[in-house]
Structures are given as structure tokens and as C-alpha cells.
Write an enzyme that holds these catalytic residues in place. Sequence first.
Site: not given
Ligand code: NAD
Length: 730
Positions: A434, A455, A467, A505
Amino acid sequence: MTKKQYNNFCLHIDERNIATITLDVPGHPLNILNASVIQELDDIVRQVENSNSIKLAIFQSGKESGFLAGADVNAIAAISSATEAINIVETGQNLFQRIEWLPIPTIAIIHGPCMGGGLELALSCDYRVARDNSSTRLALPEIKLGLIPGWGGTQRLPKRIGIRNALSMILTGKQVNATEARRMHLVDDAIDPDFWERDVPRFVDRIYHGMKPAAPDRTWKHMLENSRLGRGFILHMAGKSISGKQESYPALGGALRAIQASYGRGPEGFATERNEFVELLGSQTCRHLLDLFFARERARNLHTWTTAKGQSQSPASISHIGIVGAGAMGAGIGQLAAVRGYDVSIREISEPAAKAGNDRVNQLINDLAARKKWSSRKTDRLRSKIKINCDEAVLDQCDLVIEAVTERQDVKNGVFAELDTRVQKSAILATNTSSLSVSRMSEATRRKNQVAGLHFFNPVHRMELVEVVRGEATDAPTVRQLVSFVKALGKTPIVTTDTPGFLVNRVLFPYLGEAVRMVQEGINPELIDREVRRFGMPMGPLELLDQVGLDVAHHVANSLHEILPDVNPVLEFLEEMLAQGHLGKKSNIGFYHYQNSKRGPSAITHENEAKSNTALIHDFVDDGLTPIQRRLVYPMLIESVRCHTQEVVHEAWAIDMGMVLGTGFAPHRGGPLHLIDAIGAHNLLINLRQLRDQFGPRFTPPKALVVMSAMGNKFFGPEETPEEALATTT
Ligand code: NAD
């Protein structure tokens, strides 16, 4: 037997004197109603009217893509006077009326999209049958363009399906499939595609021999609803439910008045429909929604985002998607890609994390299957397209790998370095970050040109925008492939540069930060959110922060330091809340209390409303906003101007579309840059200077705005509408 070929139609009259009128508009993937189609249909209907021998008329499409997608939106947008609009509406109304009045039975045979004018044509027939598969959709979606159906839809639909169902379809523009259409008696039969070739002729035969389909079983509830008294009550309640939205979306009131008039005597209802349509066409809301429609079309055009040099190459095909991390985002992206036919492999960090990810994906699939009423076979087939495990090699053969792990640059760089050594050389590596630098992630690889941002927004299945972030080294073929992939997922792409927060954002966070500052000053969170909803956002900034999670918001705000120079007080306030375990909705407390996921009262001590509101009143130039709205919305306007100047996204229409689709920015206002044009750069400058004096340098007007004000410039001249730009790119 005779056959006459027109430009758009084929009229075939068989030995039984059944006339089959088949529409196949040349040069268009879907049939649309334009002036030439209407003209030819008029000729054909006249021929049927004048014939003594034709016994039955069938209207159908010659295209497998569908029946009729509706009126040509380009032609609607090009209407330049009320007289022209009246002519067009009356021509269609009269033509469809003549079809209804034909003395022989008429049948519309529907498959695929049957929208707007297409459904109005079908409604003017005596009978309708529809193919019962997933591509068949019937709707009157005009409300989404700030209009109402103008060719009799508001008059015929209530009579056909009852007042309640008609209101629900016309006021929301929602689509119904063949089964639902059958249930509400919009069609007389929903035919299984496997028996289509057999059952359509059988249906025609029955009508030909004078056997009418069984009349719908009308329940007492239906009769009560559609009695004069019941109708009056339902219309009254519908009026109440739209009363707060009518000012922004006048088509809601127009539709209601036209439906009400449909129960009057003689042609009065059609005249009301026509007058409402013509008036709405001149409204700002309609113009903005039309611009948005064309902006979407343009964003989905590959050529919009890629240079002329690379256009000849068609994007290499992507079929196997890899995802790293099956958290909220990874699971959502995986499910969507599988629904769209891709094979999906997701790698997690541990067995328990893989199990949790699997549960998340299953939940998403089950919810979808329940919504769509899928069979268990179909649901299982979808499930089998997604594999989640911790096997290191699982992503090696993927064509595109999307990283969706924890939002930390070091963790992500590590994932990219490792992916680069394993995944086949031709594959693209993308990140769902993000707020972190895509270019820095690419430096961890030896294929910088094939690394980009992708994104998605949360929840993935619902948010339309994605995005596509062009890193410093990302090459054109990579951008092209990702834009194509986003389109294939049914989403709308926007290509941005790799700057903190990209577009959405970056513009959103100054506004969220301002809302936190207002809470710090003692202003009631409920008042803030209410004012923003009245402005036209789907939810207020504090409700949104609670939903996103204050920990996540804090993290993102922290990484946007560069563009939020005086963000420290906001971060400190959020840190205090986090220290008390107030994370937002997920901890049942944030700016509000929550119980069973339902929002309760504010959780923040605040001053009384009158005081907090008057504290903001100053001597501003009238911009149509309240003091609270102005203080919250202006930061988005400032940042949008900066994004435009710095070419985070190249063009003004795309910035507006991105903010509407990515955040729900009041669609009727057209987006932040359209709003600046409506307020006027000069007025905005005066107000910003006042806000700067009152609240600090974050309200300092950007230079570009000062120049615009001095030159009397606007973002959207008449020559720069998305519609005309689209014409030059297609
Ligand atoms: P989350 O914490 O729900 O999920 C992350 C997952 O990645 C976890 O299940 C974890 O076990 C796994 N993980 C961590 N390290 C790992 C590795 N080395 N190999 C394999 N798996 C691994 O996070 P999320 O909310 O899904 O966010 C993920 C990404 O998306 C982030 O970069 C976040 O900024 C971005 N994002 C999130 C949102 C939101 O609203 N949640 C929106 C847009 C973008």
C-alpha cells in the site's frame, strides 16, 4: 418465405408467416441502439403493421454476445439541446408503443445482456423468454448515469413485475438473471441452455397456436401491494427513503415521479417520463456520471496506458498466478483470480498460516457460492483451482507472482530476492504493497524491468479499482500485461508512478489525518462522519479508519511521512489509542464502540455539536460546502492537484476516476478535480488561504492552483472530456 437484409437487421418471414427480426449491429461486439438501428427498426415495424399475412413477430439477437446492451451512451452524451433530447425520447417511445400495439403476438428471445433500451424493447413485446445461464442479465441501469429509462421502461416495468420489484430495479439499476426474472414474471420462461434449441421453438409454437403462457399466480401480498392504496403507501415509503439523496441524485426523484405517473390515465405517464429524462440530461450529476462512464471505458483501453511503440505487441498470456501470503489480501486476490479462470498457487510461511489461509479462501468461496446459488459441483471446481501450501517450489512455474505479505520493506525485499532465484525468468513479480517503494523491491531482483506494483483494495471482490504501479525500471510490456490482467479480472486499472501512497492513499490520508485532528480538538466523531456522508462519501473518515484498523492506518500514515509533513500529532493520537488496545472495529472499540460488528456510539469524549461546529465558521467564499466538509475535503483537493502536477497519474480524468472508484469520492461531484472546477480555482485559493491562517501550513495552496487562478484555467475544458479523449484512443 422471404428474407430482407438491412444494415443492422435481418427480417425473415417463414412459410408459417412468422417474422423473425434479428439484430446484429456491424462493427460492435454487443448490439446497441443507435439512430440507424432505430430508423431500420421503424421501417421493419411499419412493414409488419402493413402486412396482412404476418402472424407473429420474434425479436432476437444475431450475436452470441447478447440481446441488446442498451442505447449508445456516446449518442446520449452528444445530445446538445432539449429539443434534440425530446425528439430522441419521443421517437423511441413511439416506436416501442407501436410494437406494443401490433395486433399480432410478439416475443423477445433474450440471451446475454438485455439492458436499458434493450429491456425496454423486450418489455414492449407481449412475451419474453430468456436463456438461463450466467451471462444473461436484465436491467434498467440508467440511474447509474444520473438518468431514468426514457423509452417506456418506467411505464411498463411496474405493470409487468409489480411496483416493489420495479422500484428496486429502476432506483438501483440492479441486474437480474433469468431465474430471478422468471420469478418476478419479467420473463415468461427461463430456458436451460442445454434445451435452448428445442424449447425456444416450442414456446413460439405454443404462442403461434394461441396458447398463452400460464398467467402468473398472484398472491394476496402482490395484489395488496399493487392496489391503489398499497401502491400509494409503497411510493410514499420509497420517497422517504430517497429524500436525503435526491439533491445529489435527482434521477431518484425523477424515476419515482415517472413511475407514479404510469398509473395515470392516457399518455400522461409517457410525457412525464420524457420530461424527467430531458431535464435530468442537463443536470450536473448526469454530466459527471457520464464522464465517469467514459473514464472507465478509457481506463480499460490498453492503449491508454502504454506507449505507441509497444502497441503492436500483444501481451503474453498469463494463466498461472502465484501469490505469496494468504492473508486478507492474498486470499481475496486468489479467490478472484480463480473465479476468473486462472490456476492459483499460494505460498504461506508455515503450516498453521497455510491452514488459516485455506479457511479464509474457503469462506470467500462459500460466500460467493451462496450469493450466486451455485451447485456444490461448481463450488468444488472453483476450490480445486486454488492450492495453498508452504512448498518452496509451488510458485516456480507461475507466469505472474503477486506478493501480499506483511507490510515491511525488509521482509518484502527478502521475498523478492528469493522469488527472483526460483520463479521462471519470463514471469512478472508484483507487489500488493500500500505504501512501500516498488522500485526498492525491484532492486532485490535481477529482473527490475519485470517488477511492478499491483495494488488491490480491500475487500478485493468488491473494490473495482486496481493501481498498477510503474517502478523506476518497469518496462512497457510488463505494464501492458498487468493492465490486461486487471481487465481480465473484471476490474478497472489505473497506472501510477511509484511515489508514496501511489494515487489513492496519497490523496486519502491527508483527509483522514484532518479528521483525526478534528477529533483531537473535541469535535464529535459522529458529526464529522455525518457531514462527510452528506457530502457524498459512502462512509465517514472515522468509520473508515475503524474499519481499516487503526494499527494499519498508523503504519501507512507513518510510511507516507514524505507527503504528510506535519503528521506527527496525528500519529501520536493514534498511538495513544493503540496503547489502550483501541484498534477499531476488530477490537470492538476505536473512534466508536462496536457490538457484533455493528457500530455503536462514539468512544471519544467530545464537546457539544453546536460549539464544535461554530468553532469552524469563518468568512469563506461560498463553495457549497459546510465548514466541516470544507476542512476535510480541501486536503484531498490539494493532494489531487499535486498528483496531477507531479504526474503520479498522467491525466485529470484518471485522477478523478481513481478517487471515485478507490474511495467512493462523491460520484455525483465527478471527483476532486471536477470539484475544483466547480468551485473555481480563484475561490478555492481564497478559502485555502483562510484555512492556512487558521489551521496551519498544510493548507497552503499548491503553486499549480495559484497559476490556474491567475490564468482562469480549469482541469476540464470542453475539449478535454473523457468522452472525446476516448474517441481519439479507440
Ligand atoms: P495479512 O497480515 O492479513 O497477511 C499477510 C500474510 O502473509 C499472512 O498470512 C502471513 O502468514 C503471510 N506471510 C508473511 N510473511 C510471509 C512469507 N515470507 N512468505 C509467505 N507468507 C508470508 O496482511 P494483508 O492485510 O493481507 O496485507 C498484505 C499486503 O497487502 C500488505 O503489503 C498490505 O499493505 C497490502 N494491502 C492491505 C490492504 C488491507 O486493507 N488489508 C489493502 C491493500 C493492500
